[in-house]
Design an enzyme around this catalytic site. Structure first.
Site, PDB file in Angstrom:
ATOM      1  NE  ARG A  42      -6.045  10.216 -10.105  1.00  0.00           N
ATOM      2  CZ  ARG A  42      -6.242   9.719  -8.898  1.00  0.00           C
ATOM      3  NH1 ARG A  42      -5.463  10.082  -7.913  1.00  0.00           N
ATOM      4  NH2 ARG A  42      -7.215   8.866  -8.662  1.00  0.00           N
ATOM      5  CG  ASP A 110       3.161   8.351   2.646  1.00  0.00           C
ATOM      6  OD1 ASP A 110       2.765   8.508   3.812  1.00  0.00           O
ATOM      7  OD2 ASP A 110       2.860   9.122   1.705  1.00  0.00           O
ATOM      8  CG  HIS A 125      -6.085   3.319  -0.285  1.00  0.00           C
ATOM      9  ND1 HIS A 125      -5.927   4.461  -1.017  1.00  0.00           N
ATOM     10  CD2 HIS A 125      -7.401   3.003  -0.370  1.00  0.00           C
ATOM     11  CE1 HIS A 125      -7.099   4.835  -1.519  1.00  0.00           C
ATOM     12  NE2 HIS A 125      -8.008   3.961  -1.140  1.00  0.00           N
ATOM     13  CB  CYS A 161       2.434 -21.141   5.644  1.00  0.00           C
ATOM     14  SG  CYS A 161       1.909 -19.644   4.789  1.00  0.00           S
ATOM     15  CG  ASN A 224      -6.049  18.771  -3.950  1.00  0.00           C
ATOM     16  OD1 ASN A 224      -5.058  18.116  -3.611  1.00  0.00           O
ATOM     17  ND2 ASN A 224      -6.661  18.560  -5.089  1.00  0.00           N
TER      18      ASN A 224
HETATM   19 ZN   LIG Z   1       2.573 -17.685   5.821  1.00  0.00          ZN
END
Ligand SMILES: [Zn+2]
Length: 259
Positions: A42, A110, A125, A161, A224
């Site tokens: 942000r 991170d 995440h 693959c 924060n």
């Molecule tokens: Zn693969």
């Protein structure tokens, strides 16, 4: 709601809460890593400001979108390579080492918490430290993919693959890992003290995690730089940098624990 109470008094109250906690859950967001020099998506001028968001659907659907996405990631990796966990990460690792931390939920990708020494980490995440094949699930360390990108392989494919390779992060338009989200809410519900560091609590469903802790009876400590929609629920609020707060809490805690 800015507090007029002095920093040392708030540190003392936060230490008291952490000291008395039977189950302490911590929750971190981008703000904890900006002190390590990482871009907050942000913040103006950051990596995210210079690139368009590529959604998961675009990534799957177009070569150009994948090239654009990897170009942005490649720049982030260079930033990551030069950055290190900061005092706030190290303080959270020390809390775990002292046996105080039950679990650490992070919105960050991170990997700094693990680098600092935390083991009980739930990454909502995903992580930028690994890449996976979207077809067969093969994994690589991100450094291996970075080498390929830098040598001109701009849309890297799985050699096994032929599937698309993507960092092991949750992209826009991609579902959060439901198992991890469930674990995060369970940790929040079990906590009697909940320590939030570096999130503006704007993104759902992650923002629901501290709300769940509060609902289940936990005392909230918020650190924060800016206000959050849940500040009024918190027992102690810090607007200072986490690196200026957490090391003091840990130090005072260690003093109290000493015989
Ligand atoms: Zn693969």
């Amino acid at each position: 709601m800015a507090s007029s109470e002095s920093l040392s008094s708030r540190i003392a109250r936060a230490t008291e809460l952490v000291h008395g906690a039977r189950s302490l859950t911590a929750f971190s967001g981008a703000g904890i890593s900006t002190e390590s020099g990482m871009s907050d998506f942000r913040s103006p001028g950051g990596v995210w400001d210079r690139y368009r968001m590529v959604t998961f659907q675009e990534f799957l659907g177009s070569h150009d979108a994948r090239v654009e996405y990897w170009k942005m990631k490649s720049e982030l990796f260079q930033e990551l390579r030069d950055a290190r966990p900061n005092r706030a990460h190290l303080a959270l690792a020390e809390l775990e080492r002292l046996g105080k931390l039950t679990c650490l939920i992070t919105q960050n990708i991170d990997g700094f918490h693990q680098e600092a020494g935390n083991r009980k980490v739930i990454e909502l995440h995903g992580t930028n430290r690994k890449a996976t094949c979207l077809s067969c699930g093969k994994e690589w360390r991100i450094e291996e993919i970075q080498v390929r990108l830098e040598s001109g392989d701009l849309d890297p494919r799985c050699e096994k693959c032929g599937g698309f390779i993507k960092p092991a992060t949750v992209s826009f338009g991609q579902a959060m890992p439901q198992g991890d989200l469930l674990k995060a809410f369970e940790c929040a519900a079990r906590a009697d003290v909940f320590l939030m560091v570096g999130s503006s609590l704007q993104v759902e469903p992650a923002a629901g995690v501290p709300r769940e802790a509060y609902r289940a009876g936990a005392k909230l400590i918020f650190i924060n730089r800016t206000g959050t929609p849940l500040d009024h629920l918190a027992t102690v609020v810090f607007r200072e940098n986490a690196g200026e707060v957490l090391p003091h809490v840990v130090k005072q805690l260690a003093q109290r624990a000493a015989p």
